[in-house]
Scaffold this motif. Sequence first.
Motif, short mmCIF file in Angstrom:
data_model
loop_
_atom_site.label_atom_id
_atom_site.label_comp_id
_atom_site.label_asym_id
_atom_site.label_seq_id
_atom_site.Cartn_x
_atom_site.Cartn_y
_atom_site.Cartn_z
N ALA A 163 -59.25 -25.06 -21.60
CA ALA A 163 -58.12 -24.78 -22.58
C ALA A 163 -58.59 -23.85 -23.35
CB ALA A 163 -57.56 -25.97 -23.19
N LYS A 164 -59.74 -23.84 -24.32
CA LYS A 164 -60.12 -23.04 -25.31
C LYS A 164 -60.34 -21.72 -24.79
CE LYS A 164 -62.82 -26.41 -27.79
NZ LYS A 164 -63.98 -27.06 -28.47
N ALA A 165 -60.61 -21.37 -23.81
CA ALA A 165 -60.77 -20.16 -22.84
C ALA A 165 -59.33 -19.56 -22.73
CB ALA A 165 -61.59 -20.09 -21.73
N VAL A 166 -58.32 -20.27 -22.40
CA VAL A 166 -56.98 -20.08 -22.05
C VAL A 166 -56.49 -19.34 -23.38
CG1 VAL A 166 -54.52 -20.67 -21.43
CG2 VAL A 166 -56.77 -21.01 -19.89
N HIS A 167 -56.51 -20.50 -24.31
CA HIS A 167 -55.77 -20.02 -25.71
C HIS A 167 -56.39 -18.93 -26.19
CE1 HIS A 167 -53.39 -23.72 -25.29
NE2 HIS A 167 -54.42 -24.63 -25.37
N LYS A 168 -57.69 -18.55 -26.24
CA LYS A 168 -58.27 -17.65 -26.87
C LYS A 168 -57.89 -16.19 -26.21
CE LYS A 168 -62.54 -16.61 -25.91
NZ LYS A 168 -62.69 -15.51 -25.15
N ASP A 169 -57.63 -16.21 -24.98
CA ASP A 169 -57.20 -15.05 -24.26
C ASP A 169 -55.58 -14.82 -24.54
OD1 ASP A 169 -59.96 -14.73 -23.39
OD2 ASP A 169 -59.51 -15.61 -21.39
N LEU A 170 -55.24 -15.78 -24.54
CA LEU A 170 -53.43 -15.42 -24.65
C LEU A 170 -52.99 -15.38 -26.23
CD1 LEU A 170 -51.88 -18.24 -22.26
CD2 LEU A 170 -52.21 -15.72 -21.97
N ALA A 171 -53.96 -15.79 -27.09
CA ALA A 171 -53.87 -15.42 -28.54
C ALA A 171 -55.04 -15.08 -29.20
CB ALA A 171 -53.21 -16.79 -29.25
N PRO A 172 -55.56 -13.98 -28.99
CA PRO A 172 -56.90 -13.33 -29.19
C PRO A 172 -56.90 -12.96 -30.73
CG PRO A 172 -55.62 -11.76 -28.05
CD PRO A 172 -54.87 -12.85 -27.94
N SER A 173 -55.89 -12.97 -31.40
CA SER A 173 -55.81 -12.62 -33.04
C SER A 173 -56.04 -13.65 -33.84
CB SER A 173 -54.60 -11.78 -33.25
OG SER A 173 -53.41 -12.33 -32.95
N THR A 174 -55.91 -14.95 -33.20
CA THR A 174 -55.93 -16.23 -34.07
C THR A 174 -57.19 -16.75 -34.25
OG1 THR A 174 -53.82 -16.92 -32.53
CG2 THR A 174 -55.25 -18.68 -33.82
N ARG A 175 -57.49 -16.76 -35.60
CA ARG A 175 -58.86 -17.01 -36.18
C ARG A 175 -58.93 -18.72 -35.88
NH1 ARG A 175 -56.34 -14.78 -40.78
NH2 ARG A 175 -56.32 -16.88 -41.73
N ALA A 176 -60.30 -18.79 -36.02
CA ALA A 176 -60.76 -20.20 -35.55
C ALA A 176 -60.12 -21.49 -36.43
CB ALA A 176 -62.36 -20.30 -35.64
N THR A 177 -59.98 -20.95 -37.82
CA THR A 177 -59.40 -22.13 -38.68
C THR A 177 -57.95 -22.10 -38.33
OG1 THR A 177 -58.89 -20.15 -40.13
CG2 THR A 177 -61.14 -21.35 -40.52
N GLN A 178 -57.42 -21.32 -37.57
CA GLN A 178 -55.83 -21.52 -37.15
C GLN A 178 -55.57 -22.07 -35.90
OE1 GLN A 178 -54.79 -17.31 -37.91
NE2 GLN A 178 -54.20 -17.74 -39.80
N ARG A 179 -56.76 -22.67 -35.38
CA ARG A 179 -56.73 -23.40 -34.20
C ARG A 179 -56.70 -24.78 -33.83
NH1 ARG A 179 -56.91 -19.67 -29.99
NH2 ARG A 179 -57.46 -17.47 -30.61
N TYR A 180 -55.88 -25.46 -32.83
CA TYR A 180 -55.99 -26.75 -33.05
C TYR A 180 -57.28 -27.54 -32.32
CZ TYR A 180 -54.57 -31.62 -31.74
OH TYR A 180 -54.50 -32.86 -31.55
N ALA B 81 -55.51 -24.34 -29.41
CA ALA B 81 -54.22 -23.76 -29.17
C ALA B 81 -53.94 -23.01 -30.75
CB ALA B 81 -53.12 -24.69 -28.70
N PRO B 82 -53.19 -21.93 -30.74
CA PRO B 82 -52.86 -21.46 -32.29
C PRO B 82 -51.91 -22.59 -32.98
CG PRO B 82 -52.28 -19.96 -30.49
CD PRO B 82 -52.42 -21.21 -29.76
N SER B 83 -52.35 -22.88 -34.14
CA SER B 83 -51.50 -23.91 -34.70
C SER B 83 -49.89 -23.46 -34.90
CB SER B 83 -52.30 -24.17 -36.25
OG SER B 83 -53.54 -24.51 -36.00
N SER B 84 -49.81 -22.19 -34.88
CA SER B 84 -48.54 -21.63 -34.89
C SER B 84 -47.60 -21.79 -34.00
CB SER B 84 -48.46 -20.14 -35.26
OG SER B 84 -49.15 -19.08 -34.16
N THR B 85 -48.03 -22.41 -32.93
CA THR B 85 -47.27 -22.96 -31.84
C THR B 85 -46.83 -24.66 -32.13
OG1 THR B 85 -49.01 -23.62 -30.36
CG2 THR B 85 -48.28 -21.36 -30.15
N LYS B 86 -45.82 -24.68 -31.53
CA LYS B 86 -45.52 -26.24 -31.32
C LYS B 86 -46.20 -26.83 -29.91
CE LYS B 86 -41.61 -29.16 -32.55
NZ LYS B 86 -40.16 -28.93 -33.06
N ILE B 87 -47.12 -27.74 -30.16
CA ILE B 87 -47.79 -28.38 -29.01
C ILE B 87 -47.25 -29.65 -28.47
CG2 ILE B 87 -50.14 -29.52 -28.55
CD1 ILE B 87 -51.19 -27.74 -30.76
#
Length: 305
Positions: free
Chosen positions: A272-289, A214-220
């Motif tokens: 989950a990784k597939a879903v997050h990647k498709d919904l937030a495609p511009s998020t870099r790997a280092t910015q993912r939970y 998930a993008p780290s910019s979101t609240k999980i």
Amino acid sequence: MWGSGVRRAVVGVAVGALVPVVGLSGAGTASAATPQVVCTSAKAGLAAKLKKDIGAALKNRKGTVAIGLHDRKTKTTCELRGGTSYDSASIVKVTVLAALLWDYKKTDRRLTTREARLAKAMITQSDNAATTTFWRQLGPTKVKKFLAAAKMTKTVPGSGGYWGLTRVNIKDEQRLLALITAKNSVLSDNSRAYILKLMNEVVPSQRWGAPAGAPSSTKIHVKNGWLPRATLGWRVHSLGAFQGGGRDYYLTVLTHGNSNMNYGVATIQAVAKAVHKDLAPSTRATQRYQPTSTPREVIPAVPQG
């Protein structure tokens, strides 16, 4: 006896268009009778992308997997085995807290200091004893009345006090997440905020599953559960809601027939990784939970033999 011990496991398109995704059979291979993921989206190309990537995540995975996804921003919904029932294990704890707050809303009653302590333990640490206390306090009648109010009509509370054997499915769990994450007449705004707060404070060792990638910019917000039984192997489930940073979506993955906990966690996190990647495609790997490498959950009590 209610298990209090902890076990550890290491896990290393146009609007309305329907796009099928190859589902997952018990043997891990596709067939004509295998259910398929169906996605719709208001965002061009997104349903097709989810088809491809969820399909890849499920390829050759054994067990029985059910998936529910809804993204409010892009009006995207995906579902696989929406009506298939699973033993809930600890994900039912979110329903228990929601039922309690719904019941108290009718009389403007607030949680006592003790109840707030128990609620926090139940959600953030998956405490079984706290759940049993609330389950007995509510009783079958109030639980069923909440399920009716929430339109979770296919959820069947576990009998004999075995709340971990409550039967749940994707459709109802997604309805629950929808209620928790948006204004409605069933749960008050304060109740929703409280549930989300606790789901955001789940201890690190239990923040695996749906949040993976998930993008780290979101609240999980997360609640997981797992339960091994003689039939259908390990049940491993995950609920997740992701809000903030321009995002507003929620995901449920239910599984059984896993050979062990690791296997079920790996399947959920691949989806989950597939879903997050498709919904937030511009998020870099280092910015993912990145979930903990040592997932941990407590096991609800089930009948012996």
